[in-house]
Design a protein around this motif. Sequence first.
Motif, mmCIF file in Angstrom:
data_model
loop_
_atom_site.group_PDB
_atom_site.id
_atom_site.type_symbol
_atom_site.label_atom_id
_atom_site.label_comp_id
_atom_site.label_asym_id
_atom_site.label_seq_id
_atom_site.Cartn_x
_atom_site.Cartn_y
_atom_site.Cartn_z
ATOM 1 N N HIS A 94 0.855 -1.187 0.000
ATOM 2 C CA HIS A 94 0.000 0.000 0.000
ATOM 3 C C HIS A 94 0.891 1.237 0.000
ATOM 4 N N TYR A 95 0.314 2.346 -0.388
ATOM 5 C CA TYR A 95 1.108 3.576 -0.436
ATOM 6 C C TYR A 95 1.508 4.034 0.953
ATOM 7 N N HIS A 96 0.606 3.942 1.903
ATOM 8 C CA HIS A 96 0.902 4.431 3.253
ATOM 9 C C HIS A 96 1.602 3.340 4.058
ATOM 10 N N ASN A 97 2.867 3.566 4.347
ATOM 11 C CA ASN A 97 3.664 2.604 5.101
ATOM 12 C C ASN A 97 3.200 2.563 6.554
ATOM 13 N N GLN A 98 2.827 1.368 7.015
ATOM 14 C CA GLN A 98 2.265 1.237 8.358
ATOM 15 C C GLN A 98 3.304 1.481 9.450
ATOM 16 N N MET A 99 4.548 1.151 9.187
ATOM 17 C CA MET A 99 5.590 1.445 10.174
ATOM 18 C C MET A 99 5.739 2.952 10.373
ATOM 19 N N ILE A 100 5.596 3.710 9.297
ATOM 20 C CA ILE A 100 5.691 5.160 9.424
ATOM 21 C C ILE A 100 4.450 5.715 10.112
ATOM 22 N N LYS A 101 3.282 5.121 9.867
ATOM 23 C CA LYS A 101 2.098 5.525 10.626
ATOM 24 C C LYS A 101 2.334 5.352 12.124
ATOM 25 N N VAL A 102 2.933 4.242 12.491
ATOM 26 C CA VAL A 102 3.257 3.992 13.901
ATOM 27 C C VAL A 102 4.254 5.026 14.406
ATOM 28 N N ALA A 103 5.311 5.281 13.623
ATOM 29 C CA ALA A 103 6.340 6.243 14.030
ATOM 30 C C ALA A 103 5.749 7.636 14.216
ATOM 31 N N ASN A 104 4.853 8.026 13.327
ATOM 32 C CA ASN A 104 4.213 9.335 13.468
ATOM 33 C C ASN A 104 3.377 9.402 14.738
ATOM 34 N N ALA A 105 2.659 8.335 15.038
ATOM 35 C CA ALA A 105 1.847 8.312 16.261
ATOM 36 C C ALA A 105 2.723 8.361 17.511
ATOM 37 N N MET A 106 3.935 7.813 17.422
ATOM 38 C CA MET A 106 4.857 7.824 18.557
ATOM 39 C C MET A 106 5.552 9.174 18.713
ATOM 40 N N GLN A 107 5.407 10.035 17.700
ATOM 41 C CA GLN A 107 5.963 11.382 17.711
ATOM 42 C C GLN A 107 7.495 11.389 17.829
ATOM 43 N N TYR A 108 8.101 10.616 16.932
ATOM 44 C CA TYR A 108 9.561 10.683 16.848
ATOM 45 C C TYR A 108 9.985 12.090 16.468
ATOM 46 N N ASP A 109 11.131 12.499 16.970
ATOM 47 C CA ASP A 109 11.703 13.794 16.605
ATOM 48 C C ASP A 109 12.644 13.689 15.404
ATOM 49 N N ALA A 110 13.239 12.513 15.219
ATOM 50 C CA ALA A 110 14.161 12.308 14.092
ATOM 51 C C ALA A 110 14.400 10.822 13.912
ATOM 52 N N ALA A 111 14.828 10.458 12.691
ATOM 53 C CA ALA A 111 15.207 9.079 12.394
ATOM 54 C C ALA A 111 16.469 9.076 11.557
ATOM 55 N N ILE A 112 17.229 7.999 11.694
ATOM 56 C CA ILE A 112 18.472 7.808 10.949
ATOM 57 C C ILE A 112 18.270 6.628 10.006
#
Length: 515
Positions: A71-89
């Motif tokens: 699917h277009y919307h990556n579910q791992m990124i949906k989770v990361a957004n909900a967790m309110q990450y400040d940055a990723a490497i």
Amino acid sequence: MKKISVLVTSDIHGYVMPTDFSNKSVLPMGLGKLMTIIEEERKRSAVLLIDNGDFIQGSPMTYYEQKVDPHYHNQMIKVANAMQYDAAIFGNHEFNYGLHTVKTIIEQSQFPWLAANIKDERGHYFTQPSMIKEIEGIKIAVVGVTTQFVPYWEAPAHIAGLIFEDAFTSAQQEIANLREKFAIDVMIVAYHGGFEADLQTGERLEESRENIGYQLCQEIEGVDVVITGHQHRELALHLFGKAVVQSGTKGICLGKVELLFNNEGILQRTSPSLIYLDETIPLNVEIENIITPLYEKTEKWLDQRIGKITGSLAIHDTFEARLKGHSYVELVNRVQMEVTGASISCASIFNDTCAGFQNDVTMRDIVTNYIYPNTLKVLSVEGRYIVAALEQSATYFTMENDKPTISEAFKYPKEQPYNYDLWSGIDYTIDLTKPAGQRVVSVFFQGQPLQLSQHYHVVMNSYRATGAGNFDYFKTCPVVKDIQTDMTELLADYFTKHDTVEAKPMTNMRMIYRN
């Protein structure tokens, strides 16, 4: 005193729910449970949340999303957004699904991806190299760098147009640039890479520059915190005056560096630690709701029967399987040779949780045993390199009290069972009582001694074909055939084609370990 907590996840590898997908048991792991801890930490102090790479790849669930039901919307990124990450490497495995996926997750993320050592062919940064975040009047800089070994492992098409520069030099330059331009209160280097030296003695353990964490800590001035990963170690310590954390893998623990400041906002103390999950920590409801639809589809897919086995492909002891050979590896090699037409094959038992296949084979069996998104390459390999590769694999073992055991080099600083290969298509004898480098006693191909100067077609996974794992000579060998289909899919296709598969012992190898 003012307190800010830097919270770190690393090498999550697509694990959100508290399961390793091998069965239905609930385990102390995954982002869903980590989020419960993160929320508690946010109640206690201001928080900076960073992911240190290898986030979107590695679990059966992420494989299902990318390969079976994209699917277009990556579910791992949906989770990361909900967790309110400040940055990723970026980790090296972020690139496994190609640049389109990488660009998609960047676009969908509500936080920046940092990469000071990844540029395009024009010399422009692929994404921003660093960020500065002000929290309660404190300016915190985060510089992101990724192991520069990505091009050694990744399919060229997956990183086309990208240049991975030296991680140390890039971090050093970006830190100097930030210090020159801004008044930074706290400097953090988030490095998806590990340590090349013993943390107690400083003894060099590798020279490849796949990992340069020790050099980062020892040689770069003006850094307060160094976040590491890639090696899946669990570390919380001070090294050369810098707070260091590495938070294992699959969300078994959360890295934390507590920063304490005086009333003038000057950093007084850094306290690194690891917060481990246990069975009592509940699953965060919001994260559970986001991931459940994909998780349930994955579970249903994993339980689909795709074939049957006569005999046994179950692994009860991975050490014994590597020492004596095993029908599971024979099957992997058999599949590799049938798919490619190569006459010689090598393959690994990737980790010590590999259980082989039950008699009714499901997708769960395949993706929980063959855990990497490898494709296959057939190389034209000189006989002398085959012998050298057998010698290299033989270094997996050492003799203690007249018994074979695992060499320290394959256990520390990172467990590397995937760098020990078992071979089919040749008959070979290895004597572990002899010194390393002199252990290959004999090698025969089709009943005749292997000729050192003759070329043979050898199939191996795409990782090994890069020369990774101290098999440097393979990267110089001509590529005869390149199969751009994941090995998990090839294994599934093999069972679908044959339905019933016979387990065969590895009778082509002999290991001597008694005088």
